[in-house]
Each structure stands twice: as C-alpha cells, then as structure tokens.
Design a protein around this motif. Structure first.
Motif, PDB file in Angstrom:
ATOM      1  N   SER A   1       0.867  -1.175   0.000  1.00 31.57           N
ATOM      2  CA  SER A   1       0.000   0.000   0.000  1.00 31.57           C
ATOM      3  C   SER A   1       0.901   1.221   0.000  1.00 31.57           C
ATOM      4  CB  SER A   1      -0.903  -0.005   1.243  1.00 31.57           C
ATOM      5  OG  SER A   1      -1.666   1.169   1.303  1.00 31.57           O
ATOM      6  N   VAL A   2       1.249   1.644  -1.192  1.00 35.04           N
ATOM      7  CA  VAL A   2       2.152   2.786  -1.386  1.00 35.04           C
ATOM      8  C   VAL A   2       1.631   3.566  -2.578  1.00 35.04           C
ATOM      9  CG1 VAL A   2       4.502   3.520  -1.933  1.00 35.04           C
ATOM     10  CG2 VAL A   2       4.135   1.518  -0.478  1.00 35.04           C
ATOM     11  N   SER A   3       1.573   4.861  -2.442  1.00 31.28           N
ATOM     12  CA  SER A   3       1.054   5.681  -3.547  1.00 31.28           C
ATOM     13  C   SER A   3       2.050   5.728  -4.691  1.00 31.28           C
ATOM     14  CB  SER A   3       0.756   7.093  -3.046  1.00 31.28           C
ATOM     15  OG  SER A   3       1.926   7.665  -2.514  1.00 31.28           O
ATOM     16  N   GLY A   4       1.512   5.968  -5.855  1.00 29.21           N
ATOM     17  CA  GLY A   4       2.366   6.074  -7.032  1.00 29.21           C
ATOM     18  C   GLY A   4       2.821   4.712  -7.527  1.00 29.21           C
ATOM     19  N   ASN A   5       3.928   4.686  -8.174  1.00 26.48           N
ATOM     20  CA  ASN A   5       4.478   3.447  -8.726  1.00 26.48           C
ATOM     21  C   ASN A   5       5.804   3.146  -8.048  1.00 26.48           C
ATOM     22  OD1 ASN A   5       2.415   3.110 -10.766  1.00 26.48           O
ATOM     23  ND2 ASN A   5       3.341   4.864 -11.776  1.00 26.48           N
ATOM     24  N   PRO A   6       5.755   2.454  -6.919  1.00 30.75           N
ATOM     25  CA  PRO A   6       7.001   2.226  -6.186  1.00 30.75           C
ATOM     26  C   PRO A   6       7.903   1.213  -6.867  1.00 30.75           C
ATOM     27  CG  PRO A   6       5.211   0.990  -5.182  1.00 30.75           C
ATOM     28  CD  PRO A   6       4.587   1.827  -6.274  1.00 30.75           C
ATOM     29  N   TYR A   7       9.154   1.222  -6.444  1.00 30.94           N
ATOM     30  CA  TYR A   7      10.076   0.153  -6.811  1.00 30.94           C
ATOM     31  C   TYR A   7       9.821  -1.004  -5.843  1.00 30.94           C
ATOM     32  CZ  TYR A   7      12.336   4.190  -8.951  1.00 30.94           C
ATOM     33  OH  TYR A   7      12.601   5.327  -9.664  1.00 30.94           O
ATOM     34  N   LEU A   8       9.963  -2.228  -6.338  1.00 32.70           N
ATOM     35  CA  LEU A   8       9.621  -3.419  -5.543  1.00 32.70           C
ATOM     36  C   LEU A   8      10.810  -4.366  -5.498  1.00 32.70           C
ATOM     37  CD1 LEU A   8       6.154  -3.896  -7.241  1.00 32.70           C
ATOM     38  CD2 LEU A   8       6.526  -3.016  -4.938  1.00 32.70           C
ATOM     39  N   PHE A   9      11.017  -4.996  -4.350  1.00 29.04           N
ATOM     40  CA  PHE A   9      12.190  -5.845  -4.141  1.00 29.04           C
ATOM     41  C   PHE A   9      11.801  -7.120  -3.389  1.00 29.04           C
ATOM     42  CE2 PHE A   9      15.309  -2.475  -5.020  1.00 29.04           C
ATOM     43  CZ  PHE A   9      14.576  -1.333  -4.746  1.00 29.04           C
ATOM     44  N   TRP A  10      12.616  -8.138  -3.579  1.00 28.11           N
ATOM     45  CA  TRP A  10      12.622  -9.319  -2.720  1.00 28.11           C
ATOM     46  C   TRP A  10      14.043  -9.545  -2.216  1.00 28.11           C
ATOM     47  CZ3 TRP A  10       8.972 -12.079  -0.383  1.00 28.11           C
ATOM     48  CH2 TRP A  10       7.653 -12.023  -0.879  1.00 28.11           C
TER      49      TRP A  10
ATOM     50  N   CYS B   1       9.702  -9.090   1.382  1.00 23.64           N
ATOM     51  CA  CYS B   1       9.293  -8.197   0.312  1.00 23.64           C
ATOM     52  C   CYS B   1       9.551  -6.768   0.778  1.00 23.64           C
ATOM     53  CB  CYS B   1       7.809  -8.411   0.033  1.00 23.64           C
ATOM     54  SG  CYS B   1       7.118  -7.410  -1.280  1.00 23.64           S
ATOM     55  N   ALA B   2       9.916  -5.887  -0.148  1.00 21.01           N
ATOM     56  CA  ALA B   2      10.208  -4.501   0.214  1.00 21.01           C
ATOM     57  C   ALA B   2       9.778  -3.567  -0.903  1.00 21.01           C
ATOM     58  CB  ALA B   2      11.698  -4.328   0.509  1.00 21.01           C
ATOM     59  N   VAL B   3       9.448  -2.344  -0.525  1.00 18.67           N
ATOM     60  CA  VAL B   3       9.081  -1.328  -1.515  1.00 18.67           C
ATOM     61  C   VAL B   3       9.853  -0.043  -1.230  1.00 18.67           C
ATOM     62  CG1 VAL B   3       6.773  -2.274  -1.799  1.00 18.67           C
ATOM     63  CG2 VAL B   3       7.131  -0.384  -0.234  1.00 18.67           C
ATOM     64  N   SER B   4      10.094   0.691  -2.287  1.00 13.12           N
ATOM     65  CA  SER B   4      10.746   1.989  -2.162  1.00 13.12           C
ATOM     66  C   SER B   4       9.922   2.999  -2.948  1.00 13.12           C
ATOM     67  CB  SER B   4      12.172   1.928  -2.694  1.00 13.12           C
ATOM     68  OG  SER B   4      12.821   3.170  -2.563  1.00 13.12           O
ATOM     69  N   PRO B   5       9.236   3.902  -2.255  1.00 10.36           N
ATOM     70  CA  PRO B   5       8.422   4.887  -2.974  1.00 10.36           C
ATOM     71  C   PRO B   5       9.282   5.767  -3.860  1.00 10.36           C
ATOM     72  CG  PRO B   5       7.876   4.821  -0.635  1.00 10.36           C
ATOM     73  CD  PRO B   5       9.127   4.031  -0.804  1.00 10.36           C
ATOM     74  N   ARG B   6       8.782   6.079  -5.013  1.00 12.15           N
ATOM     75  CA  ARG B   6       9.543   6.965  -5.906  1.00 12.15           C
ATOM     76  C   ARG B   6       9.618   8.360  -5.284  1.00 12.15           C
ATOM     77  NH1 ARG B   6       9.861   4.593 -11.544  1.00 12.15           N
ATOM     78  NH2 ARG B   6       8.899   2.554 -11.228  1.00 12.15           N
TER      79      ARG B   6
ATOM     80  N   LYS C   1      14.228   5.582   0.500  1.00  8.31           N
ATOM     81  CA  LYS C   1      13.746   4.906   1.702  1.00  8.31           C
ATOM     82  C   LYS C   1      13.170   3.562   1.297  1.00  8.31           C
ATOM     83  CE  LYS C   1      10.391   5.565   5.431  1.00  8.31           C
ATOM     84  NZ  LYS C   1       9.398   6.506   5.996  1.00  8.31           N
ATOM     85  N   ILE C   2      13.436   2.513   2.072  1.00  5.44           N
ATOM     86  CA  ILE C   2      12.974   1.169   1.749  1.00  5.44           C
ATOM     87  C   ILE C   2      12.147   0.651   2.913  1.00  5.44           C
ATOM     88  CG2 ILE C   2      13.638  -1.163   1.060  1.00  5.44           C
ATOM     89  CD1 ILE C   2      16.335  -0.041   0.178  1.00  5.44           C
ATOM     90  N   ILE C   3      10.937   0.186   2.598  1.00  5.00           N
ATOM     91  CA  ILE C   3      10.011  -0.319   3.611  1.00  5.00           C
ATOM     92  C   ILE C   3       9.882  -1.819   3.416  1.00  5.00           C
ATOM     93  CG2 ILE C   3       7.661  -0.165   4.524  1.00  5.00           C
ATOM     94  CD1 ILE C   3       7.562   2.580   2.939  1.00  5.00           C
ATOM     95  N   PHE C   4      10.045  -2.578   4.520  1.00  5.60           N
ATOM     96  CA  PHE C   4      10.023  -4.032   4.449  1.00  5.60           C
ATOM     97  C   PHE C   4       8.731  -4.614   5.016  1.00  5.60           C
ATOM     98  CE2 PHE C   4      14.199  -5.514   3.106  1.00  5.60           C
ATOM     99  CZ  PHE C   4      14.924  -4.337   3.137  1.00  5.60           C
TER     100      PHE C   4
END
Lengths: 114, 113
Positions: free
Chosen positions: A26-35, A91-96, A101-104
């Motif tokens: 649940s992140v606005s925009g088009n975040p970067y996604l990681f594993w 799993c992790a996301v980084s908002p553009r 910043k990286i959220i796990f």
C-alpha cells in the motif's frame, strides 16, 4: 500509511513443487519493488527487483516475481523448489521520490521438505 | 563485492548504558540505513542517511540517534539502553536514486540486561 503485507508467516512446499510467496503493498504512485532472502545467521541478500517494464522479473537462484499493478501485488515464485531454498524471505518497496527509503514486510519463512 | 561491516556480531549491555553500533561500507554509497529486526515484525527502519551529516527519521526513531560524519560510516546510538531495545540490528547501504537495491551487513544481536 505506506506498508507492505506478507500474509503468510510460513509456507511449506515439497521439493520439486512450485512455490509462491505472497506480497501486497500500500504505497502511492508506482514504487520500486524488491525481494530479499535471509539464510540462518546471515544478513539479507538481494534477490530481484521491479523497476518498470515487463511484469515478470527474473532474479537469482531461479526465482522470479510477478508484478500486478491492479492488485498491488508482487508475488515471488519458483517453478521447482529446492531444500536449499529454505530461508526467510522479505518483500520490500521503495516509494519513488523518497530518497531511496525502503520499507520491508514482516517476512515469510519458506520451508522446503525433501 | 560490496562490503557492509558491522563492528560487532553480539553485544550484551546493561540497562541505562549508552551503546554505539558502528557500520562501515566500502562502495561509496550515498545512502545508509539502520533497521531492527524482530520476529513477526520484519525489518523496521530506525533512521536513514542520504548524505554526510544528513539524516531522516524512520518508523521507530524513539530512543535512538545516529551520526554520519564520514560517507562510509554510519553509527547508531542508544542514548540509554532499555530491555525493549534487545533486538537484531541491521545496517545497509545503497546508491542514491530510485530502484537501487540495498546491501546489508551481518547484523548485531544486542541484548540489554
């Protein structure tokens, strides 16, 4: 609030079977996604990431992940599990535009039985 | 290979002590991060830094401070350690810019007694 959800604390799969580890965000925009993967007594290792383009991303150790924008999901997959894949997966996301910043997520323990 | 080195693998400290956790990276990364890892909670961001002397609070900064005087070094400080700060602490670094992956150290398991 920005968040990442991994709904399964543990996933159990027989060796040779396909595996899926789920992730929604649940992140606005088009975040970067990681594993990332964490083996016992070791730091986290990067597996793969989605930046843009093809929704199916291939990474290390035969893993791949499928990005689904409408479902805000980024599930990790592997066609044939190995016992050595047993580990903790994050799993992790980084908002553009967030200064990287990286959220796990909370992590999913993958257990592959012989 | 990128190397992120944390000064200690295991630490035991007493309640009320001031504790320093050190992290050094050798890849000229602009960004550095401190996370704590607790079972069932995943990794929670304490602080991150995107340049020397620059820092931003993460999700759980209370009870912690950080210092970044040199690009390669990022220190986490527990001003007065408490038992609820017993945890695994992970340092990471990355290049600035969108979509760059982070590289992690081995972690420091801190026990506060």
């Amino acid at each position: 609030a920005q968040s990442v959800a991994q709904p399964e604390d543990q996933v159990n799969v027989a060796e040779g079977n396909p595996l899926t580890v789920k992730c929604t965000y649940s992140v606005s925009g088009n975040p970067y996604l990681f594993w990332y993967v964490q083996y016992p007594n070791r730091g986290l290792q990067f597996l793969l990431k989605y930046i843009t383009g093809d929704n199916l991303v291939k990474g290390s150790y035969g893993f791949e992940a499928e990005f689904n924008k409408s479902q805000t999901s980024f599930h990790l997959k592997k066609p044939s599990a190995l016992v050595s894949d047993s580990a903790l997966y994050f799993c992790a996301v980084s908002p553009r535009g967030s200064a990287s910043k990286i959220i796990f997520g909370s992590g999913t323990r993958l257990s592959i039985r012989p | 290979d990128v190397k992120v080195t944390q000064s200690s693998r295991y630490l035991v400290k007493r309640t009320g002590e001031k504790v320093f956790l050190e992290c050094v990276q050798d890849m000229d990364h602009e960004n550095m991060f401190w996370y704590r890892q607790d079972p069932g909670l995943g990794l929670r961001l304490i602080y991150f830094s995107y340049d020397v002397k620059m820092k931003e609070k993460g999700d759980i900064p209370e009870g912690y401070s950080v210092s970044r005087e040199k690009k390669e070094r990022f220190s986490l400080i527990l001003e007065s350690a408490s038992t609820n700060q017993t945890s695994m602490y992970l340092c990471a670094s990355s290049f600035r810019g969108g979509g760059t992956e982070a590289f992690f150290g081995q972690g420091t398991r801190l026990t506060v007694v």
